[in-house]
Enzyme design. Structure first.
Site, PDB file in Angstrom:
ATOM      1  N   ASP A   8       0.859  -1.168   0.000  1.00  0.00           N
ATOM      2  CA  ASP A   8       0.000   0.000   0.000  1.00  0.00           C
ATOM      3  C   ASP A   8       0.906   1.231   0.000  1.00  0.00           C
ATOM      4  O   ASP A   8       2.072   1.153   0.383  1.00  0.00           O
ATOM      5  CB  ASP A   8      -0.930  -0.003   1.223  1.00  0.00           C
TER       6      ASP A   8
ATOM      7  N   ASP B 258      -7.711  -7.632   0.984  1.00  0.00           N
ATOM      8  CA  ASP B 258      -6.732  -7.707   2.082  1.00  0.00           C
ATOM      9  C   ASP B 258      -7.428  -7.254   3.348  1.00  0.00           C
ATOM     10  O   ASP B 258      -8.290  -6.353   3.287  1.00  0.00           O
ATOM     11  CB  ASP B 258      -5.527  -6.787   1.810  1.00  0.00           C
TER      12      ASP B 258
END
Ligand code: BHB
Length: 371
Positions: free
Chosen positions: A92, A267
Site C-alpha cells: 500500500d 486484504d
C-alpha cells in the site's frame, strides 16, 4: 500490453475467477492477501503463510519507511529477500496509514507530511516518493498509487475534493512509475458513497491507464449494507479485463458479497488481528475460544482442513493457551484464520468455475450467519 496478464477463466453472474500472472508467481482470484505490515504476517513464519495457500501478501510503505527505513530494506536486498517471501507482494502507498496511525499530519496538493508514531520524526510522502519507496527500494510487485481516503461519512463536496486530489495523484504516480516490465501500478477509485463521484473517479483512472484498479474509501466504518450498496455499481465502472482490488476488506461475508459484485482481490488484518485475541473464524461463523464452553472440548477447529492448526489441536488446548497467555495460541489461531480465509477464496473459485456460485453464496450465508 499489460505487464501482468490477467486471465479470467470463468464468470458466474458478476463473479469472476482467474489468474493474475506475475514474474514471482501466479495469483489465483478471487484472492485473499494476508497482511504483512512490518515485513511479517504477524505471529506467522513465511512457510506457514505459504502452507495456507496464500499466493501473495501485503507490505506497507508507511510502517517500513519509518522502521527499518526503505533505504535499509534496499541495502539488505529488498523486501522479498529481507523477509524470505519469494512470491508476489503488494504494497500500500502509505497515505491511508498516515491518516489512521501517525501523529500530526498535514495534507496538501504536494504531499502528506507527518510525524512518526514510532519516534516522532518528521516525514514527507509525495506520490513520487511513495513510488520510489515501493518500486525501487522495497521492490514490491504490485505498487499502489498514493491516494486520499476520505473519512466516512463525508459530505459530497468533501468527497469530491478527496476524489479529485486522488485522481491528480494517480497521474503523478503513473508518471513517476513510468513503464516497467516486472512490476505493475494500480490506481485507486475514490468517491465515498456517491455514485457520480465513483463513476468520475473511474473515468479519470481509465484515461491515465493502470494494470489494475483498487476500490478505496470503503471499510471505513460505513458497515456491510452501505458497502454492498456502493459495490452494486462501483466495480462495474472499472475495466472488466483488469483485476479489481477492494482495499481493507473484510469479514468472510464481506468477501462473498463483494465477489458476487465483481471484486477479485482482498486484504484485511481481521484474520490475524482477531486470531491474536482468541477469535477463530469457521464455516459456522466466528467463535471466541476463551469461552468456558470450550474448556474440555476435544474437537479441533476444522477436522477437514489440511492446516495443522485447524486439524490437529483441540479447542480445549487452544483455549488453555489463550487463558495462559502463551504465544503459541496467537501463532496457531493466526495460522488457522489465514488458512480459513484461503479455504473460503478457494471454495469461491471452484464455485464460480462450476457455475454454482449463487448456491454457494446462499449456503455460506445460511451456515455462517445462521447462528
Ligand atoms: C494492511 N491493510 C489494512 C493496508 C492495505 S489496505 C489499506 C486501506 C484500507 C481501506 N479501507 C481503504 C484504503 C484506501 O482508500 N486507500 C488506501 N491506499 N488504502 C486503504
Amino acid at each position: 500490453m499489460a505487464a501482468f496478464p490477467f486471465e479470467i477463466e470463468a464468470t458466474d453472474g458478476k463473479a469472476r475467477t482467474g489468474v493474475l500472472k506475475t514474474p514471482r508467481g501466479d495469483i489465483r482470484t478471487p484472492a485473499f492477501m494476508p497482511v504483512g505490515t512490518a515485513a511479517t504476517v504477524k505471529a506467522m513464519t513465511v512457510d506457514q503463510v505459504k502452507d495456507t495457500g496464500a499466493d501473495i501478501i501485503l507490505g506497507n510503505t508507511y510502517h517500513l519507511m519509518l522502521r527499518p527505513s526503505a533505504e535499509r530494506v534496499k541495502r539488505l536486498g529488498g523486501l522479498h529477500k529481507f523477509m524470505r517471501w519469494d512470491k508476489p507482494i503488494l504494497t500500500d502507498s502509505g497515505g491511508f496509514q498516515v491518516m489512521s496511525l501517525s501523529g500530526i499530519s498535514k495534507l496538501t496538493e504536494e504531499a502528506v507530511t507527518f510525524s512518526s508514531h514510532v519516534d516522532g520524526s518528521k516525514h514527507v510522502l509525495t506520490p513520487e516518493r511513495s513510488i520510489e519507496i515501493q518500486a525501487d527500494l522495497l521492490g514490491s510487485d504490485i505498487v499502489m498509487q498514493l491516494d486520499e481516503c476520505v473519512a466516512w461519512p463525508a459530505e459530497e463536496a468533501r468527497a469530491r475534493k478527496g476524489m479529485e486530489l486522488s485522481a491528480r495523484w494517480a497521474k503523478r504516480s503513473k508518471d513517476a512509475f513510468g513503464t516497467r516490465d516486472t512490476q505493475v501500478l494500480f490506481g485507486i477509485q475514490q468517491g465515498s458513497t456517491f455514485e457520480n463521484l465513483r463513476r468520475e473517479s473511474s473515468e479519470r483512472l481509465r484515461e491515465i491507464g493502470f494494470d489494475g484498479y483498487a476500490i478505496g474509501g470503503l471499510a471505513v466504518g460505513e458497515g456491510h449494507q452501505a458497502m454492498c450498496e456502493v459495490l452494486d455499481y462501483a466495480p462495474g465502472f472499472l475495466p472488466e479485463d483488469r483485476p479489481r482490488y477492494l482495499m481493507g476488506v473484510g469479514k468472510p461475508i464481506d468477501l462473498v458479497e463483494a465477489v458476487a459484485r465483481g471484486v477479485d482481490m482482498f486484504d484485511c488484518v481481521l484474520p490475524t488481528r482477531s486470531g491474536r485475541h482468541g477469535q477463530a473464524w469457521t464455516w459456522d461463523g466466528p467463535i471466541n475460544l476463551k469461552n468456558a464452553k470450550y474448556a474440555e472440548d476435544e474437537t479441533p477447529l476444522d477436522p477437514d482442513s489440511d492446516c495443522p492448526a485447524s486439524r490437529d489441536y483441540s479447542k480445549a488446548y487452544l483455549r488453555h493457551l489463550f487463558k495462559a497467555e502463551e504465544i503459541l495460541g496467537q501463532v496457531l489461531l493466526s495460522w488457522h484464520n489465514i488458512a480459513f480465509f484461503q479455504a473460503l477464496t478457494a471454495a469461491m473459485r471452484a464455485a464460480i468455475a462450476e457455475g454454482r456460485f449463487e448456491q454457494f453464496r446462499r449456503d455460506f450465508a445460511a451456515r455462517h450467519l445462521g447462528g
